[in-house]
Write a protein that holds these residues in place. Structure first.
Motif, PDB file in Angstrom:
ATOM      1  N   GLY A   1       0.815  -1.199   0.000  1.00  0.00           N
ATOM      2  CA  GLY A   1       0.000   0.000   0.000  1.00  0.00           C
ATOM      3  C   GLY A   1       0.852   1.254   0.000  1.00  0.00           C
ATOM      4  N   THR A   2       0.236   2.364  -0.376  1.00  0.00           N
ATOM      5  CA  THR A   2       0.997   3.612  -0.509  1.00  0.00           C
ATOM      6  C   THR A   2       1.418   4.210   0.837  1.00  0.00           C
ATOM      7  OG1 THR A   2      -1.085   4.845  -0.615  1.00  0.00           O
ATOM      8  CG2 THR A   2      -0.057   4.237  -2.707  1.00  0.00           C
ATOM      9  N   ALA A   3       0.853   3.725   1.947  1.00  0.00           N
ATOM     10  CA  ALA A   3       1.263   4.215   3.271  1.00  0.00           C
ATOM     11  C   ALA A   3       1.838   3.089   4.120  1.00  0.00           C
ATOM     12  CB  ALA A   3       0.081   4.861   3.987  1.00  0.00           C
ATOM     13  N   ALA A   4       2.289   1.995   3.470  1.00  0.00           N
ATOM     14  CA  ALA A   4       2.824   0.857   4.219  1.00  0.00           C
ATOM     15  C   ALA A   4       4.042   1.252   5.050  1.00  0.00           C
ATOM     16  CB  ALA A   4       3.180  -0.272   3.254  1.00  0.00           C
ATOM     17  N   SER A   5       4.915   2.060   4.466  1.00  0.00           N
ATOM     18  CA  SER A   5       6.135   2.434   5.194  1.00  0.00           C
ATOM     19  C   SER A   5       5.832   3.365   6.362  1.00  0.00           C
ATOM     20  CB  SER A   5       7.127   3.101   4.245  1.00  0.00           C
ATOM     21  OG  SER A   5       6.600   4.315   3.738  1.00  0.00           O
ATOM     22  N   VAL A   6       4.770   4.159   6.225  1.00  0.00           N
ATOM     23  CA  VAL A   6       4.424   5.107   7.292  1.00  0.00           C
ATOM     24  C   VAL A   6       3.970   4.369   8.543  1.00  0.00           C
ATOM     25  CG1 VAL A   6       2.944   7.048   7.931  1.00  0.00           C
ATOM     26  CG2 VAL A   6       3.752   6.824   5.582  1.00  0.00           C
ATOM     27  N   PHE A   7       3.170   3.321   8.349  1.00  0.00           N
ATOM     28  CA  PHE A   7       2.573   2.640   9.498  1.00  0.00           C
ATOM     29  C   PHE A   7       3.191   1.271   9.767  1.00  0.00           C
ATOM     30  CE2 PHE A   7      -0.523   5.843   8.409  1.00  0.00           C
ATOM     31  CZ  PHE A   7      -0.905   6.313   9.653  1.00  0.00           C
TER      32      PHE A   7
ATOM     33  N   GLY B   1       4.912  17.592  -1.388  1.00  0.00           N
ATOM     34  CA  GLY B   1       5.147  16.428  -2.223  1.00  0.00           C
ATOM     35  C   GLY B   1       4.099  15.348  -2.006  1.00  0.00           C
ATOM     36  N   HIS B   2       4.515  14.107  -1.945  1.00  0.00           N
ATOM     37  CA  HIS B   2       3.592  12.984  -1.821  1.00  0.00           C
ATOM     38  C   HIS B   2       3.011  12.891  -0.417  1.00  0.00           C
ATOM     39  CE1 HIS B   2       4.831  11.587  -5.743  1.00  0.00           C
ATOM     40  NE2 HIS B   2       6.104  11.590  -5.375  1.00  0.00           N
ATOM     41  N   GLY B   3       1.735  12.494  -0.354  1.00  0.00           N
ATOM     42  CA  GLY B   3       1.106  12.340   0.957  1.00  0.00           C
ATOM     43  C   GLY B   3       1.752  11.268   1.791  1.00  0.00           C
ATOM     44  N   GLY B   4       2.286  10.205   1.126  1.00  0.00           N
ATOM     45  CA  GLY B   4       2.913   9.125   1.862  1.00  0.00           C
ATOM     46  C   GLY B   4       4.220   9.504   2.522  1.00  0.00           C
ATOM     47  N   SER B   5       4.808  10.622   2.130  1.00  0.00           N
ATOM     48  CA  SER B   5       6.075  11.038   2.746  1.00  0.00           C
ATOM     49  C   SER B   5       5.967  12.384   3.458  1.00  0.00           C
ATOM     50  CB  SER B   5       7.173  11.112   1.675  1.00  0.00           C
ATOM     51  OG  SER B   5       6.784  11.990   0.635  1.00  0.00           O
ATOM     52  N   SER B   6       4.748  12.857   3.642  1.00  0.00           N
ATOM     53  CA  SER B   6       4.572  14.137   4.339  1.00  0.00           C
ATOM     54  C   SER B   6       3.403  14.060   5.317  1.00  0.00           C
ATOM     55  CB  SER B   6       4.362  15.268   3.322  1.00  0.00           C
ATOM     56  OG  SER B   6       3.232  15.019   2.492  1.00  0.00           O
ATOM     57  N   ALA B   7       2.185  14.232   4.812  1.00  0.00           N
ATOM     58  CA  ALA B   7       1.013  14.271   5.687  1.00  0.00           C
ATOM     59  C   ALA B   7       0.789  12.960   6.424  1.00  0.00           C
ATOM     60  CB  ALA B   7      -0.227  14.619   4.867  1.00  0.00           C
ATOM     61  N   GLY B   8       1.223  11.841   5.829  1.00  0.00           N
ATOM     62  CA  GLY B   8       1.055  10.553   6.492  1.00  0.00           C
ATOM     63  C   GLY B   8       1.735  10.503   7.841  1.00  0.00           C
ATOM     64  N   TYR B   9       2.906  11.125   7.951  1.00  0.00           N
ATOM     65  CA  TYR B   9       3.632  11.109   9.215  1.00  0.00           C
ATOM     66  C   TYR B   9       2.997  12.024  10.259  1.00  0.00           C
ATOM     67  CZ  TYR B   9       7.142   8.274   6.971  1.00  0.00           C
ATOM     68  OH  TYR B   9       7.778   7.246   6.322  1.00  0.00           O
ATOM     69  N   VAL B  10       2.378  13.094   9.795  1.00  0.00           N
ATOM     70  CA  VAL B  10       1.639  13.959  10.722  1.00  0.00           C
ATOM     71  C   VAL B  10       0.467  13.176  11.312  1.00  0.00           C
ATOM     72  CG1 VAL B  10       0.247  16.050  10.929  1.00  0.00           C
ATOM     73  CG2 VAL B  10       2.276  16.051   9.465  1.00  0.00           C
ATOM     74  N   ALA B  11      -0.285  12.496  10.445  1.00  0.00           N
ATOM     75  CA  ALA B  11      -1.426  11.712  10.911  1.00  0.00           C
ATOM     76  C   ALA B  11      -0.982  10.607  11.853  1.00  0.00           C
ATOM     77  CB  ALA B  11      -2.156  11.120   9.710  1.00  0.00           C
ATOM     78  N   ARG B  12       0.136   9.958  11.542  1.00  0.00           N
ATOM     79  CA  ARG B  12       0.638   8.881  12.391  1.00  0.00           C
ATOM     80  C   ARG B  12       0.942   9.379  13.794  1.00  0.00           C
ATOM     81  NH1 ARG B  12       5.468   4.450  11.565  1.00  0.00           N
ATOM     82  NH2 ARG B  12       5.972   4.259  13.765  1.00  0.00           N
TER      83      ARG B  12
ATOM     84  N   ASN C   1      10.193   9.159  10.248  1.00  0.00           N
ATOM     85  CA  ASN C   1      11.058   9.055   9.076  1.00  0.00           C
ATOM     86  C   ASN C   1      10.537   9.863   7.902  1.00  0.00           C
ATOM     87  OD1 ASN C   1      12.918   7.189  10.234  1.00  0.00           O
ATOM     88  ND2 ASN C   1      11.346   5.605  10.041  1.00  0.00           N
ATOM     89  N   SER C   2       9.892  11.003   8.193  1.00  0.00           N
ATOM     90  CA  SER C   2       9.288  11.802   7.131  1.00  0.00           C
ATOM     91  C   SER C   2      10.293  12.116   6.037  1.00  0.00           C
ATOM     92  CB  SER C   2       8.753  13.116   7.713  1.00  0.00           C
ATOM     93  OG  SER C   2       8.236  13.915   6.707  1.00  0.00           O
ATOM     94  N   GLY C   3       9.877  11.908   4.814  1.00  0.00           N
ATOM     95  CA  GLY C   3      10.724  12.243   3.676  1.00  0.00           C
ATOM     96  C   GLY C   3      11.247  11.029   2.945  1.00  0.00           C
ATOM     97  N   ARG C   4      11.167   9.811   3.537  1.00  0.00           N
ATOM     98  CA  ARG C   4      11.672   8.642   2.829  1.00  0.00           C
ATOM     99  C   ARG C   4      10.520   7.848   2.209  1.00  0.00           C
ATOM    100  NH1 ARG C   4      11.012   3.773   5.265  1.00  0.00           N
ATOM    101  NH2 ARG C   4      10.393   3.715   7.463  1.00  0.00           N
ATOM    102  N   ASP C   5      10.840   6.954   1.295  1.00  0.00           N
ATOM    103  CA  ASP C   5       9.862   6.071   0.652  1.00  0.00           C
ATOM    104  C   ASP C   5       8.654   6.839   0.137  1.00  0.00           C
ATOM    105  OD1 ASP C   5      10.481   3.585   3.204  1.00  0.00           O
ATOM    106  OD2 ASP C   5      11.522   3.935   1.321  1.00  0.00           O
ATOM    107  N   ALA C   6       8.911   7.945  -0.528  1.00  0.00           N
ATOM    108  CA  ALA C   6       7.794   8.766  -1.022  1.00  0.00           C
ATOM    109  C   ALA C   6       6.981   7.996  -2.053  1.00  0.00           C
ATOM    110  CB  ALA C   6       8.331  10.052  -1.639  1.00  0.00           C
ATOM    111  N   GLU C   7       5.675   7.899  -1.791  1.00  0.00           N
ATOM    112  CA  GLU C   7       4.763   7.288  -2.755  1.00  0.00           C
ATOM    113  C   GLU C   7       3.577   8.216  -2.937  1.00  0.00           C
ATOM    114  OE1 GLU C   7       4.323   3.127  -3.158  1.00  0.00           O
ATOM    115  OE2 GLU C   7       5.504   2.716  -1.366  1.00  0.00           O
ATOM    116  N   GLU C   8       2.573   7.747  -3.711  1.00  0.00           N
ATOM    117  CA  GLU C   8       1.445   8.609  -4.087  1.00  0.00           C
ATOM    118  C   GLU C   8       0.741   9.196  -2.861  1.00  0.00           C
ATOM    119  OE1 GLU C   8      -1.977  10.298  -5.846  1.00  0.00           O
ATOM    120  OE2 GLU C   8      -1.994   8.864  -4.230  1.00  0.00           O
TER     121      GLU C   8
END
Length: 676
Positions: free
Chosen positions: A584-590, A643-654, A669-676
């Motif tokens: 998934g596009t947020a797999a690395s975030v969570f 940039g991508h939600g998976g490398s920016s806003a996803g970490y805020v939500a987490r 780890n905001s900024g890595r594994d950027a996806e859609e």
């Protein structure tokens, strides 16, 4: 002869004296007998003075008891304009003590719309040593008063300023609107946030003191007092630790994106917002917006630099804007709306698949997926998981724009949520009717001017024609030009007024003219999570009086039960759960997160910079809910130009979810594994 003249003059003099005495005695009698009460009243008014005692405003507290806003007592200096000859000298002495320019004090005196003998506030929050100096020189400063009054204190500075708001002295237009509610010049008034929405609740009732004063208006003794009544308190749904985590997460992610990006830096990632809602009630548990500000600055005079940072239209990131209630293109976080529309209209089944080679050719042009190599064969769940554009392009065309718009509105998008804060924006659900209303009138007016110009040009030439042949030739040219313009109008109308299929394609993936606020997006996700009930978000849980008694208890308010089947909502939730799973596009975030989160990343295009003509960085989105199997909260976060939600806003939500569920999370780890 001289003696006779003297006697006549003496008689005249005595007569004049007698007349003068008669006038004096008459006047004295009039004053003593007729105007006694009037002058007695005036004397009493000069001797007795009523001094207003401002009521303390109510406190604002979090759900866990933290006091965010309260009043603290401070010394203030006022001056009473007595009309004395040495008033200017008094002003100079007072200015020297206060460290002010005498012009400032004179301006306050001249600008104040008050009567003689009424105090004009000169300075607030005056230190004790300055107060002592004024008291020591009391006899040199007739008309100068020192009072103790409340000042608003925002205890944690720039903590949740967009929720709390700020207060200032009531403005003239506000005073005019509230003239029947007992307000007067100099009163405090909520200018933004909860301070504004709940002004009448927080305000309280002023008291007053009856004071005997001397000829210089200095108090001699207190005769009577009517104590003020404190305003009521607001108890919020906001959780202090979760709100703190939201503020810190935004600050941290914005900093990292600007400075530590692995693939690239995002220098304009300087703003963002996040909202956390209770999906079972609509309670707002956290709402943060960056950049922020310290509401305490409004207790004094705002500097030019502060004003520009807060409000200037030339500032691309004004701090005063509550971005949680500002509309943005939602990007792929909108795809669950398209999924709802295509499933509910039975134009597709969840098991139907589409092959994604990386692009699709529709209506004369190629539409690309965000992954150039494509995602292969995908069904609905996988399309949400990997955010497949090609799938949703085609599903949008199947569902049609009217149905996409219908379900967007049912989810509460493109309309105000009704939250108890001022300044909420509406956003926009684009429809054929909206496009027509927006463009048809101006386009018609534009071409009417062109038609008129052609007719006026040729009518003048025809009137001056020298022969019938020349006249007919000019008439043919006139009709030819008019036909060309009418043909051009039809072309422009086709593109600018009529809805085209390509706009449905773009709308289906959350681009184009879609505009929604993070608050609306959080509420839309909460509606999906809880089974289809859209609640009205609210920040204040209850109102209590100064003794702690509950005056009003706010309760959840259902705005709509969406007309979406449980089966459709269930399959959408399953697709969102897959977003945080491997692939998934947020797999690395969570990864490793102990609570199962269902979510959706999004990347919203922002177009070209009007100044440079260069493409700007995209906005990053993340929306989600947790836990997946028993939803409690929904979250929506956006990072402007991140940039991508998976490398920016996803970490805020987490981080926000971690604070709510009391999870000890790993280093961000905001900024890595950027996806859609």
């Amino acid at each position: 002869m001289p003696t006779k003249v003297v006697k006549v003059k003496l008689k005249i003099f005595l007569a004049l004296v007698a007349v003068i005495f008669i006038i004096l005695i008459s006047r004295l009698g009039y004053l003593q007998l007729i105007q006694t009460e009037q002058f007695k009243t005036m004397s009493e008014q000069n001797r007795i003075k009523f001094v207003s005692i401002p009521a303390p405003r109510g406190e604002i507290r979090t759900r866990d008891g933290k006091v965010l806003v309260k009043d603290r007592p401070v010394y203030s200096v006022s001056i009473v304009y007595l009309g004395l000859k040495n008033q200017e000298e008094v002003v100079k002495k007072l200015a020297a003590i206060l460290g002010m320019d005498p012009k400032e004090i004179n301006a306050a005196i001249n600008d104040a719309n008050v009567r003689k003998f009424e105090p004009i506030k000169i300075k607030k929050d005056v230190p004790l040593d300055i107060v002592t100096k004024i008291e020591e020189r009391r006899q040199e400063l007739p008309g100068v008063e020192i009072n103790v009054e409340p000042m608003r204190q925002y205890v944690y500075g720039n903590f949740a300023p967009h929720i709390l708001g700020y207060i200032q002295e009531i403005k003239k237009e506000q005073l005019e609107a509230k003239k029947n509610e007992g307000y007067k010049l100099g009163d405090r008034y909520g200018q933004a946030g909860l301070e504004n929405t709940y002004e009448s609740v927080l305000r309280g009732v002023d008291g007053d003191r009856q004071v005997e004063v001397d000829r210089n208006q200095h108090p001699v003794r207190e005769l009577d007092i009517r104590p003020p009544v404190a305003g009521n308190n607001l108890i919020l749904n906001i959780d202090f630790n979760v709100q703190k985590a939201a503020e810190e997460a935004l600050d941290r992610v914005l900093y990292q994106l600007q400075t530590k990006g692995t693939d690239k830096k995002y220098p304009n990632a300087r703003a963002g917002a996040v909202v956390l809602l209770d999906v079972r009630t609509g309670k707002v548990l956290a709402m943060a917006s960056k950049p922020g500000f310290d509401p305490n600055i409004f207790n004094g005079k705002i500097t030019k630099a502060q004003s520009e940072a807060l409000f200037s239209p030339n500032n691309p990131f004004p701090a005063f804007n509550n971005r949680a209630m500002m509309p943005y293109a939602p990007g792929s976080t909108f795809k669950m709306v398209t999924a709802t529309a295509v499933l509910e209209t039975k134009k597709a089944r969840p098991s139907d698949t589409i092959y994604d080679p990386g692009s699709v050719f529709l209506y004369g042009r190629s539409y690309k997926c965000w992954r150039p190599s494509g995602h292969g064969r995908v069904d609905l769940v996988k399309a949400i998981q990997v955010s497949c554009n090609v799938y949703f392009y085609q599903m949008g065309l199947r569902a049609k724009v009217e149905n996409i718009a219908k379900y967007a509105l049912q989810y509460g998008l493109g309309q105000k949520t009704g939250i108890d804060l001022p300044g909420e924006k509406t956003g926009r659900v684009p429809t054929p009717e909206w496009k027509r209303q927006l463009n048809e009138g101006p386009l018609k007016a534009k071409y009417e001017k062109k038609y008129k110009a052609i007719e006026e040009k040729y009518d003048k030439l025809i009137a001056n024609a020298q022969s019938e042949r020349e006249r007919k030739s000019l008439e043919r040219k006139k009709e030819s030009e008019l036909r060309q313009k009418r043909a051009q109008y039809k072309i422009d109308k086709y593109w600018l007024v009529d809805w085209r299929e390509f706009e449905t394609v773009i709308m289906a993936i959350g681009q184009g003219d879609n505009l929604y606020t993070p608050l609306q997006m959080a509420n839309y996700i909460a509606t999906i999570a809880n089974g289809g009930i859209r609640y009205k978000p609210y920040i204040v849980d209850k109102i209590t009086d100064y003794q702690g008694r509950v005056v009003k208890q706010n309760k959840p308010e259902v705005m709509q039960k969406v007309d979406v089947s449980p089966q459709t909502l269930a399959v959408i939730r399953r697709g969102m759960a897959a977003v945080t799973e491997p692939g998934g596009t947020a797999a690395s975030v969570f990864a490793g997160f102990p609570i199962k989160v269902a979510g959706k990343t999004g990347t919203a295009q922002t177009g070209k910079d009007p100044k440079t003509g260069l493409e700007r960085d995209n906005h990053g989105w993340f929306v989600g809910f947790a836990p997946y199997d028993n939803p409690q909260v929904a979250v929506a976060a956006i990072v402007e130009y991140g940039g991508h939600g998976g490398s920016s806003a996803g970490y805020v939500a987490r981080d926000v979810l971690a604070a709510y569920f009391k999870v000890k999370q790993q280093q961000n780890n905001s900024g890595r594994d950027a996806e859609e």
